[in-house]
Design a protein around this motif. Structure first.
Motif, PDB file in Angstrom:
ATOM      1  N   VAL A 267      -5.745   4.379 -14.122  1.00 50.29           N
ATOM      2  CA  VAL A 267      -4.689   3.798 -13.293  1.00 50.29           C
ATOM      3  C   VAL A 267      -4.540   2.307 -13.578  1.00 50.29           C
ATOM      4  CG1 VAL A 267      -3.993   3.290 -10.924  1.00 50.29           C
ATOM      5  CG2 VAL A 267      -4.979   5.525 -11.485  1.00 50.29           C
ATOM      6  N   ALA A 268      -5.685   1.598 -13.655  1.00 48.93           N
ATOM      7  CA  ALA A 268      -5.633   0.148 -13.847  1.00 48.93           C
ATOM      8  C   ALA A 268      -5.105  -0.231 -15.221  1.00 48.93           C
ATOM      9  CB  ALA A 268      -7.029  -0.449 -13.644  1.00 48.93           C
ATOM     10  N   ALA A 269      -5.308   0.638 -16.208  1.00 51.58           N
ATOM     11  CA  ALA A 269      -4.857   0.339 -17.567  1.00 51.58           C
ATOM     12  C   ALA A 269      -3.443   0.844 -17.837  1.00 51.58           C
ATOM     13  CB  ALA A 269      -5.825   0.954 -18.578  1.00 51.58           C
ATOM     14  N   SER A 270      -2.821   1.475 -16.861  1.00 54.60           N
ATOM     15  CA  SER A 270      -1.494   2.041 -17.078  1.00 54.60           C
ATOM     16  C   SER A 270      -0.436   0.936 -17.082  1.00 54.60           C
ATOM     17  CB  SER A 270      -1.166   3.070 -15.989  1.00 54.60           C
ATOM     18  OG  SER A 270      -0.951   2.419 -14.749  1.00 54.60           O
ATOM     19  N   ARG A 271       0.771   1.304 -17.465  1.00 55.48           N
ATOM     20  CA  ARG A 271       1.862   0.323 -17.507  1.00 55.48           C
ATOM     21  C   ARG A 271       2.353  -0.044 -16.107  1.00 55.48           C
ATOM     22  NH1 ARG A 271       6.840   3.190 -17.255  1.00 55.48           N
ATOM     23  NH2 ARG A 271       6.579   5.460 -17.333  1.00 55.48           N
ATOM     24  N   HIS A 272       1.788   0.609 -15.088  1.00 57.58           N
ATOM     25  CA  HIS A 272       2.175   0.308 -13.701  1.00 57.58           C
ATOM     26  C   HIS A 272       1.197  -0.672 -13.055  1.00 57.58           C
ATOM     27  CE1 HIS A 272       5.123   3.493 -13.985  1.00 57.58           C
ATOM     28  NE2 HIS A 272       4.180   4.362 -14.290  1.00 57.58           N
ATOM     29  N   ARG A 273       0.395  -1.371 -13.855  1.00 59.85           N
ATOM     30  CA  ARG A 273      -0.627  -2.256 -13.296  1.00 59.85           C
ATOM     31  C   ARG A 273      -0.016  -3.309 -12.381  1.00 59.85           C
ATOM     32  NH1 ARG A 273      -4.268  -5.811 -17.245  1.00 59.85           N
ATOM     33  NH2 ARG A 273      -4.667  -3.744 -18.122  1.00 59.85           N
ATOM     34  N   ALA A 274       1.092  -3.910 -12.797  1.00 59.41           N
ATOM     35  CA  ALA A 274       1.719  -4.955 -11.979  1.00 59.41           C
ATOM     36  C   ALA A 274       2.152  -4.397 -10.625  1.00 59.41           C
ATOM     37  CB  ALA A 274       2.911  -5.556 -12.715  1.00 59.41           C
ATOM     38  N   TRP A 275       2.644  -3.153 -10.627  1.00 56.69           N
ATOM     39  CA  TRP A 275       3.057  -2.538  -9.368  1.00 56.69           C
ATOM     40  C   TRP A 275       1.859  -2.339  -8.457  1.00 56.69           C
ATOM     41  CZ3 TRP A 275       1.916   2.055  -6.844  1.00 56.69           C
ATOM     42  CH2 TRP A 275       2.765   2.404  -5.799  1.00 56.69           C
ATOM     43  N   PHE A 276       0.730  -1.874  -9.022  1.00 53.51           N
ATOM     44  CA  PHE A 276      -0.479  -1.682  -8.225  1.00 53.51           C
ATOM     45  C   PHE A 276      -0.994  -3.020  -7.698  1.00 53.51           C
ATOM     46  CE2 PHE A 276      -0.848   2.511 -10.304  1.00 53.51           C
ATOM     47  CZ  PHE A 276      -1.130   3.278  -9.185  1.00 53.51           C
ATOM     48  N   SER A 277      -0.918  -4.061  -8.520  1.00 45.46           N
ATOM     49  CA  SER A 277      -1.373  -5.378  -8.080  1.00 45.46           C
ATOM     50  C   SER A 277      -0.552  -5.855  -6.882  1.00 45.46           C
ATOM     51  CB  SER A 277      -1.252  -6.380  -9.234  1.00 45.46           C
ATOM     52  OG  SER A 277      -1.715  -7.657  -8.831  1.00 45.46           O
ATOM     53  N   ALA A 278       0.762  -5.680  -6.941  1.00 42.56           N
ATOM     54  CA  ALA A 278       1.614  -6.062  -5.816  1.00 42.56           C
ATOM     55  C   ALA A 278       1.315  -5.210  -4.583  1.00 42.56           C
ATOM     56  CB  ALA A 278       3.080  -5.924  -6.209  1.00 42.56           C
ATOM     57  N   LEU A 279       1.007  -3.928  -4.803  1.00 39.00           N
ATOM     58  CA  LEU A 279       0.677  -3.048  -3.680  1.00 39.00           C
ATOM     59  C   LEU A 279      -0.603  -3.498  -2.996  1.00 39.00           C
ATOM     60  CD1 LEU A 279       1.296  -0.404  -2.125  1.00 39.00           C
ATOM     61  CD2 LEU A 279      -0.147   0.776  -3.804  1.00 39.00           C
ATOM     62  N   LEU A 280      -1.599  -3.909  -3.781  1.00 42.44           N
ATOM     63  CA  LEU A 280      -2.860  -4.352  -3.210  1.00 42.44           C
ATOM     64  C   LEU A 280      -2.677  -5.621  -2.384  1.00 42.44           C
ATOM     65  CD1 LEU A 280      -5.278  -3.738  -6.221  1.00 42.44           C
ATOM     66  CD2 LEU A 280      -5.230  -2.501  -4.056  1.00 42.44           C
ATOM     67  N   VAL A 281      -1.790  -6.507  -2.827  1.00 42.77           N
ATOM     68  CA  VAL A 281      -1.547  -7.736  -2.079  1.00 42.77           C
ATOM     69  C   VAL A 281      -0.968  -7.410  -0.708  1.00 42.77           C
ATOM     70  CG1 VAL A 281      -0.144  -9.837  -1.997  1.00 42.77           C
ATOM     71  CG2 VAL A 281      -1.294  -9.181  -4.118  1.00 42.77           C
ATOM     72  N   ARG A 282      -0.159  -6.367  -0.650  1.00 44.79           N
ATOM     73  CA  ARG A 282       0.442  -5.967   0.629  1.00 44.79           C
ATOM     74  C   ARG A 282      -0.432  -4.983   1.400  1.00 44.79           C
ATOM     75  NH1 ARG A 282       4.702  -4.906  -2.924  1.00 44.79           N
ATOM     76  NH2 ARG A 282       4.497  -2.687  -2.500  1.00 44.79           N
ATOM     77  N   GLU A 283      -1.651  -4.778   0.916  1.00 44.48           N
ATOM     78  CA  GLU A 283      -2.520  -3.741   1.475  1.00 44.48           C
ATOM     79  C   GLU A 283      -2.708  -3.889   2.982  1.00 44.48           C
ATOM     80  OE1 GLU A 283      -5.445  -0.543   1.432  1.00 44.48           O
ATOM     81  OE2 GLU A 283      -3.868  -1.178   0.073  1.00 44.48           O
ATOM     82  N   GLN A 284      -2.454  -2.808   3.699  1.00 44.09           N
ATOM     83  CA  GLN A 284      -2.732  -2.731   5.126  1.00 44.09           C
ATOM     84  C   GLN A 284      -3.713  -1.579   5.339  1.00 44.09           C
ATOM     85  OE1 GLN A 284      -1.477  -4.670   7.559  1.00 44.09           O
ATOM     86  NE2 GLN A 284      -0.133  -5.891   6.256  1.00 44.09           N
ATOM     87  N   ILE A 285      -4.751  -1.803   6.167  1.00 37.41           N
ATOM     88  CA  ILE A 285      -5.724  -0.755   6.433  1.00 37.41           C
ATOM     89  C   ILE A 285      -5.016   0.407   7.135  1.00 37.41           C
ATOM     90  CG2 ILE A 285      -7.885  -0.196   7.575  1.00 37.41           C
ATOM     91  CD1 ILE A 285      -8.173  -2.129   5.254  1.00 37.41           C
ATOM     92  N   ALA A 286      -5.197   1.617   6.606  1.00 34.96           N
ATOM     93  CA  ALA A 286      -4.414   2.756   7.089  1.00 34.96           C
ATOM     94  C   ALA A 286      -4.950   3.339   8.390  1.00 34.96           C
ATOM     95  CB  ALA A 286      -4.363   3.832   6.006  1.00 34.96           C
ATOM     96  N   GLN A 287      -6.292   3.327   8.564  1.00 32.14           N
ATOM     97  CA  GLN A 287      -6.852   4.009   9.713  1.00 32.14           C
ATOM     98  C   GLN A 287      -6.435   3.317  11.012  1.00 32.14           C
ATOM     99  OE1 GLN A 287      -8.099   6.768   9.602  1.00 32.14           O
ATOM    100  NE2 GLN A 287      -8.926   7.097   7.573  1.00 32.14           N
ATOM    101  N   PRO A 288      -5.972   4.068  12.010  1.00 35.49           N
ATOM    102  CA  PRO A 288      -5.474   3.443  13.236  1.00 35.49           C
ATOM    103  C   PRO A 288      -6.537   2.728  14.043  1.00 35.49           C
ATOM    104  CG  PRO A 288      -5.616   5.816  13.493  1.00 35.49           C
ATOM    105  CD  PRO A 288      -5.874   5.536  12.040  1.00 35.49           C
ATOM    106  N   THR A 289      -7.824   3.075  13.840  1.00 33.83           N
ATOM    107  CA  THR A 289      -8.873   2.417  14.613  1.00 33.83           C
ATOM    108  C   THR A 289      -9.515   1.273  13.857  1.00 33.83           C
ATOM    109  OG1 THR A 289     -10.474   4.036  13.787  1.00 33.83           O
ATOM    110  CG2 THR A 289      -9.423   4.508  15.894  1.00 33.83           C
ATOM    111  N   ASP A 290      -9.033   0.952  12.658  1.00 34.07           N
ATOM    112  CA  ASP A 290      -9.637  -0.104  11.865  1.00 34.07           C
ATOM    113  C   ASP A 290      -9.028  -1.443  12.271  1.00 34.07           C
ATOM    114  OD1 ASP A 290     -10.727  -1.737   9.826  1.00 34.07           O
ATOM    115  OD2 ASP A 290     -10.930   0.028   8.554  1.00 34.07           O
ATOM    116  N   THR A 291      -9.880  -2.441  12.447  1.00 32.99           N
ATOM    117  CA  THR A 291      -9.408  -3.750  12.893  1.00 32.99           C
ATOM    118  C   THR A 291      -9.658  -4.832  11.856  1.00 32.99           C
ATOM    119  OG1 THR A 291     -11.527  -4.072  14.024  1.00 32.99           O
ATOM    120  CG2 THR A 291      -9.700  -3.207  15.331  1.00 32.99           C
ATOM    121  N   HIS A 292      -9.911  -4.450  10.605  1.00 30.94           N
ATOM    122  CA  HIS A 292     -10.135  -5.443   9.570  1.00 30.94           C
ATOM    123  C   HIS A 292      -8.858  -6.248   9.314  1.00 30.94           C
ATOM    124  CE1 HIS A 292     -13.704  -3.045   8.789  1.00 30.94           C
ATOM    125  NE2 HIS A 292     -14.154  -4.010   8.011  1.00 30.94           N
ATOM    126  N   PRO A 293      -8.990  -7.530   9.014  1.00 31.99           N
ATOM    127  CA  PRO A 293      -7.811  -8.299   8.608  1.00 31.99           C
ATOM    128  C   PRO A 293      -7.271  -7.763   7.283  1.00 31.99           C
ATOM    129  CG  PRO A 293      -9.689  -9.735   9.132  1.00 31.99           C
ATOM    130  CD  PRO A 293     -10.208  -8.341   9.060  1.00 31.99           C
TER     131      PRO A 293
END
Length: 347
Positions: A267-293
């Motif tokens: 995945v990291a070596a694919s041509r979609h690396r830039a898209w994944f990098s942008a996705l990680l920057v916008r990363e929000q914790i998915a679990q409803p009980t998680d309180t991590h920043p």
């Protein structure tokens, strides 16, 4: 002479009678009174209770098999001036954590309450040395942070809605869809209330633990490690589902850690690396009980540009930054144990 208990009992009877009278006038008031009675009852009768053990799939690290890891944790604990954890548990699922609760391992062994540090071989292999130091320091930082007395009673309360939510989501898609929807609405509502009540306190604890990480490593190390963890967690979830299918056909992998690293590298070596990098920057914790920043919030607090740190993380994963692992035998041992129980054991 009336006793303290009888006086309290009389007070409860009077309160219940008032609630019943309100209910005769208005059903909504009765419901409200019942909720108030329940809250007061729980508050009044609160007393220390036994904490249910955490179900953990892993093995206890011992000096004979993981001497370098144990020495690293002891060194970081000394640098932070905290006591080294009572035990280190190594399991397959990525995501380090600490707890003081009792632990039940997959073989049924129950470990008494004590400081526990959990790590995965995926972190030992995929993280740079300073990134791993930052992760360990962050977790040990919870033992010196003021949030530990709060975390003890709070986390067990937040665990049931999370497990229930996972159970409901795992039901077949055609399984009484209306019932599933109603259940998820109730569970997510309860989780939202808990998160609102505890979120700000927990977030302060996370930022405090991040400051402990910055005492032994750089901000870029911490944020890049978090970006890698997000990728590893996503790949692990996919592999876990794939493993269930394999087991149902009588097929089992030899080393799930290496399989996960292979998948992340693709995945990291694919041509979609830039898209994944942008996705990680916008990363929000998915679990409803998680309180991590969020990743961006933690990067800002560490004085780091999140896009640069995530790009570095993906570059490492694409090049297969596979650190020499003394955990290989444990990885294969846990993979063999998980195979037959893939549909039963929470890993």
């Amino acid at each position: 002479m009336p006793t303290r208990c009888s006086e309290r009992g009389g007070a409860w009877i009077a309160l219940l009678a008032a609630a019943a009278l309100a209910g005769a006038i208005n059903g909504y008031l009765f419901l409200l009174a019942a909720v108030i009675v329940r809250i007061l009852t729980v508050t009044e009768s609160r007393r220390p209770c036994e904490v249910a053990p955490l179900e953990v799939f892993g093995v206890i690290a011992d000096p004979a098999r993981l001497p370098a890891l144990i020495a690293r944790v002891a060194r970081i604990a000394t640098a932070l001036k905290v006591r080294a954890p009572t035990r280190i548990i190594v399991g397959l699922k990525p995501g380090p954590w600490v707890s003081t609760a009792p632990i039940r391992l997959q073989d049924g062994q129950v470990l008494p309450p004590g400081e526990t540090l959990y790590l995965s071989p995926l972190e030992l292999r995929a993280l740079r040395s300073r990134e791993l130091d930052a992760f360990i320091a962050h977790e040990l930082g919870h033992f010196r942070a003021p949030d530990l007395p709060f975390t003890g009673p709070c986390v067990p309360a937040m665990r049931p809605p999370l497990y229930t939510c996972q159970g409901v989501r795992s039901l077949p898609r055609n399984f009484i869809d209306l019932a599933r929807l109603r259940s998820l609405m109730v569970i997510n509502g309860k989780a939202w209330v808990l998160k609102r009540a505890a979120g700000s306190i927990r977030q302060r604890g996370e930022f405090g633990a991040d400051r402990a990480a910055l005492a032994v490593a750089g901000g870029a190390d911490l944020i890049a490690g978090l970006a890698k963890l997000a990728m590893l967690s996503g790949a692990w979830s996919y592999l876990q589902e794939h493993l269930r299918e394999q087991v149902s056909r009588g097929i089992g992998p030899r080393n799930l850690v290496l399989d996960c690293l292979d998948l992340v590298q693709q995945v990291a070596a694919s041509r979609h690396r830039a898209w994944f990098s942008a996705l990680l920057v916008r990363e929000q914790i998915a679990q409803p009980t998680d309180t991590h920043p969020t990743l961006v919030q933690r990067a800002a607090a560490a004085g780091v540009e999140a896009p640069a740190a995530t790009a570095r993380a993906l570059q490492d994963l694409a090049l297969r930054m596979n650190q020499p692992a003394e955990s290989r035998r444990i990885e294969e041992e846990l993979t063999a144990l998980l195979g037959p129980a893939a549909n039963e054991v929470p890993c």
